[in-house]
Design a protein around this motif. Structure first.
Motif, PDB file in Angstrom:
ATOM      1  N   ALA A 239      12.424  16.987  -0.958  1.00 11.20           N
ATOM      2  CA  ALA A 239      13.402  17.167   0.118  1.00 11.20           C
ATOM      3  C   ALA A 239      14.543  16.158   0.001  1.00 11.20           C
ATOM      4  CB  ALA A 239      12.726  17.062   1.477  1.00 11.20           C
ATOM      5  N   SER A 240      14.224  14.950  -0.463  1.00 12.31           N
ATOM      6  CA  SER A 240      15.251  13.909  -0.572  1.00 12.31           C
ATOM      7  C   SER A 240      16.306  14.244  -1.629  1.00 12.31           C
ATOM      8  CB  SER A 240      14.618  12.553  -0.868  1.00 12.31           C
ATOM      9  OG  SER A 240      14.218  12.451  -2.225  1.00 12.31           O
ATOM     10  N   VAL A 241      15.986  15.132  -2.550  1.00 14.40           N
ATOM     11  CA  VAL A 241      16.956  15.549  -3.565  1.00 14.40           C
ATOM     12  C   VAL A 241      17.404  16.998  -3.353  1.00 14.40           C
ATOM     13  CG1 VAL A 241      16.219  13.868  -5.293  1.00 14.40           C
ATOM     14  CG2 VAL A 241      15.143  16.125  -5.258  1.00 14.40           C
ATOM     15  N   GLY A 242      17.161  17.497  -2.135  1.00 16.17           N
ATOM     16  CA  GLY A 242      17.662  18.817  -1.766  1.00 16.17           C
ATOM     17  C   GLY A 242      16.839  19.998  -2.248  1.00 16.17           C
ATOM     18  N   MET A 243      15.592  19.763  -2.607  1.00 14.67           N
ATOM     19  CA  MET A 243      14.735  20.865  -3.069  1.00 14.67           C
ATOM     20  C   MET A 243      13.768  21.259  -1.966  1.00 14.67           C
ATOM     21  SD  MET A 243      13.847  19.809  -6.998  1.00 14.67           S
ATOM     22  CE  MET A 243      12.904  21.289  -7.288  1.00 14.67           C
ATOM     23  N   ASN A 244      13.649  22.553  -1.748  1.00 12.85           N
ATOM     24  CA  ASN A 244      12.697  23.077  -0.774  1.00 12.85           C
ATOM     25  C   ASN A 244      11.581  23.796  -1.511  1.00 12.85           C
ATOM     26  OD1 ASN A 244      14.357  22.288   1.377  1.00 12.85           O
ATOM     27  ND2 ASN A 244      15.517  24.183   1.249  1.00 12.85           N
ATOM     28  N   LEU A 245      10.359  23.526  -1.118  1.00 13.12           N
ATOM     29  CA  LEU A 245       9.232  24.240  -1.709  1.00 13.12           C
ATOM     30  C   LEU A 245       9.157  25.639  -1.138  1.00 13.12           C
ATOM     31  CD1 LEU A 245       6.216  21.759  -1.737  1.00 13.12           C
ATOM     32  CD2 LEU A 245       7.418  22.708  -3.683  1.00 13.12           C
ATOM     33  N   PRO A 246       8.867  26.620  -1.970  1.00 13.21           N
ATOM     34  CA  PRO A 246       8.643  27.963  -1.420  1.00 13.21           C
ATOM     35  C   PRO A 246       7.330  27.972  -0.648  1.00 13.21           C
ATOM     36  CG  PRO A 246       8.146  27.923  -3.757  1.00 13.21           C
ATOM     37  CD  PRO A 246       8.709  26.575  -3.416  1.00 13.21           C
ATOM     38  N   PRO A 247       7.146  28.939   0.232  1.00 12.92           N
ATOM     39  CA  PRO A 247       5.893  28.999   0.989  1.00 12.92           C
ATOM     40  C   PRO A 247       4.669  29.157   0.088  1.00 12.92           C
ATOM     41  CG  PRO A 247       7.472  30.638   1.796  1.00 12.92           C
ATOM     42  CD  PRO A 247       8.080  29.975   0.607  1.00 12.92           C
ATOM     43  N   ASP A 248       4.844  29.854  -1.014  1.00  6.67           N
ATOM     44  CA  ASP A 248       3.736  30.107  -1.939  1.00  6.67           C
ATOM     45  C   ASP A 248       4.071  29.481  -3.291  1.00  6.67           C
ATOM     46  OD1 ASP A 248       1.677  31.097  -3.528  1.00  6.67           O
ATOM     47  OD2 ASP A 248       2.001  33.191  -2.984  1.00  6.67           O
ATOM     48  N   THR A 249       3.283  28.495  -3.711  1.00  2.00           N
ATOM     49  CA  THR A 249       3.531  27.823  -4.996  1.00  2.00           C
ATOM     50  C   THR A 249       2.513  28.239  -6.049  1.00  2.00           C
ATOM     51  OG1 THR A 249       2.223  25.901  -4.305  1.00  2.00           O
ATOM     52  CG2 THR A 249       4.600  25.800  -3.902  1.00  2.00           C
TER      53      THR A 249
ATOM     54  N   ILE B  10      30.747  26.148   2.715  1.00  5.93           N
ATOM     55  CA  ILE B  10      30.886  27.394   3.486  1.00  5.93           C
ATOM     56  C   ILE B  10      29.575  28.174   3.549  1.00  5.93           C
ATOM     57  CG2 ILE B  10      33.366  27.636   3.124  1.00  5.93           C
ATOM     58  CD1 ILE B  10      32.647  29.671   0.879  1.00  5.93           C
ATOM     59  N   ALA B  11      28.726  27.997   2.552  1.00  2.00           N
ATOM     60  CA  ALA B  11      27.457  28.718   2.532  1.00  2.00           C
ATOM     61  C   ALA B  11      26.576  28.156   1.427  1.00  2.00           C
ATOM     62  CB  ALA B  11      27.684  30.211   2.300  1.00  2.00           C
ATOM     63  N   VAL B  12      25.282  28.448   1.542  1.00  2.00           N
ATOM     64  CA  VAL B  12      24.336  28.108   0.484  1.00  2.00           C
ATOM     65  C   VAL B  12      23.791  29.407  -0.100  1.00  2.00           C
ATOM     66  CG1 VAL B  12      23.722  25.851   1.415  1.00  2.00           C
ATOM     67  CG2 VAL B  12      22.411  27.857   2.120  1.00  2.00           C
ATOM     68  N   SER B  13      23.430  29.369  -1.373  1.00  2.00           N
ATOM     69  CA  SER B  13      22.968  30.585  -2.044  1.00  2.00           C
ATOM     70  C   SER B  13      21.463  30.783  -1.964  1.00  2.00           C
ATOM     71  CB  SER B  13      23.406  30.583  -3.512  1.00  2.00           C
ATOM     72  OG  SER B  13      22.776  29.515  -4.199  1.00  2.00           O
ATOM     73  N   SER B  14      20.765  29.841  -1.346  1.00  2.00           N
ATOM     74  CA  SER B  14      19.314  29.966  -1.205  1.00  2.00           C
ATOM     75  C   SER B  14      18.985  31.017  -0.137  1.00  2.00           C
ATOM     76  CB  SER B  14      18.720  28.612  -0.823  1.00  2.00           C
ATOM     77  OG  SER B  14      19.347  28.107   0.327  1.00  2.00           O
ATOM     78  N   PRO B  15      17.741  31.498  -0.125  1.00  2.63           N
ATOM     79  CA  PRO B  15      17.375  32.520   0.864  1.00  2.63           C
ATOM     80  C   PRO B  15      17.318  31.997   2.300  1.00  2.63           C
ATOM     81  CG  PRO B  15      15.560  32.136  -0.685  1.00  2.63           C
ATOM     82  CD  PRO B  15      16.689  31.254  -1.090  1.00  2.63           C
ATOM     83  N   THR B  16      17.163  30.675   2.462  1.00  2.00           N
ATOM     84  CA  THR B  16      17.132  30.066   3.792  1.00  2.00           C
ATOM     85  C   THR B  16      18.068  28.868   3.812  1.00  2.00           C
ATOM     86  OG1 THR B  16      15.259  28.659   3.190  1.00  2.00           O
ATOM     87  CG2 THR B  16      14.726  30.769   4.228  1.00  2.00           C
ATOM     88  N   ARG B  17      18.432  28.439   5.001  1.00  2.00           N
ATOM     89  CA  ARG B  17      19.294  27.264   5.132  1.00  2.00           C
ATOM     90  C   ARG B  17      18.589  26.033   4.573  1.00  2.00           C
ATOM     91  NH1 ARG B  17      23.034  27.496  10.458  1.00  2.00           N
ATOM     92  NH2 ARG B  17      23.485  29.737  10.390  1.00  2.00           N
ATOM     93  N   GLN B  18      19.382  25.070   4.138  1.00  2.00           N
ATOM     94  CA  GLN B  18      18.851  23.844   3.569  1.00  2.00           C
ATOM     95  C   GLN B  18      18.617  22.805   4.668  1.00  2.00           C
ATOM     96  OE1 GLN B  18      18.237  23.458   0.062  1.00  2.00           O
ATOM     97  NE2 GLN B  18      18.429  25.651   0.382  1.00  2.00           N
TER      98      GLN B  18
END
Length: 112
Positions: free
Chosen positions: A74-84, A9-17
């Motif tokens: 990305a293959s395991v569902g992790m998104n890098l933040p814009p600033d690392t 129904i939704a994701v808890s991240s700040p942006t869509r996955q």
């Protein structure tokens, strides 16, 4: 349970996955306080010399920006933040600690 029987129904991240682009964020649905994300980071002792900190930060930034690492994450569902950067991680930690300290306090949660 098969995947076709589960409807997110939704994701808890700040942006869509990327792997579920049609699933909105809780924030998009009007639940601003439901942005919760996991994080990983490299930490070093506070006594690490500034030049050592910079070398570690620069090396990690380079690795994290490589296409192979981005694709693997990305293959395991992790998104890098814009600033690392180290500063970005410190800001995230400060924000997270404040948020959860408030939850612990309001909930009367104690640790044994």
């Amino acid at each position: 349970m098969s995947r076709d029987k589960i409807k997110p129904i939704a994701v808890s991240s700040p942006t869509r996955q990327a792997n579920t682009p049609d699933v909105p964020t809780f924030q998009e649905l009007g639940y601003d306080g439901m942005t919760i994300q996991s994080w990983s980071g490299l930490v070093a002792p506070a006594s690490t010399p500034k030049d050592g900190q910079k070398k570690l930060s620069d090396a990690l930034t380079k690795v994290m920006q490589s296409e192979s690492v981005k694709q693997r994450l990305a293959s395991v569902g992790m998104n890098l933040p814009p600033d690392t950067s180290a500063d970005a991680l410190q800001a995230l930690l400060t924000q997270d600690f404040a948020r959860w300290a408030d939850v612990v306090q309001r909930g009367g949660i104690t640790f044994n």
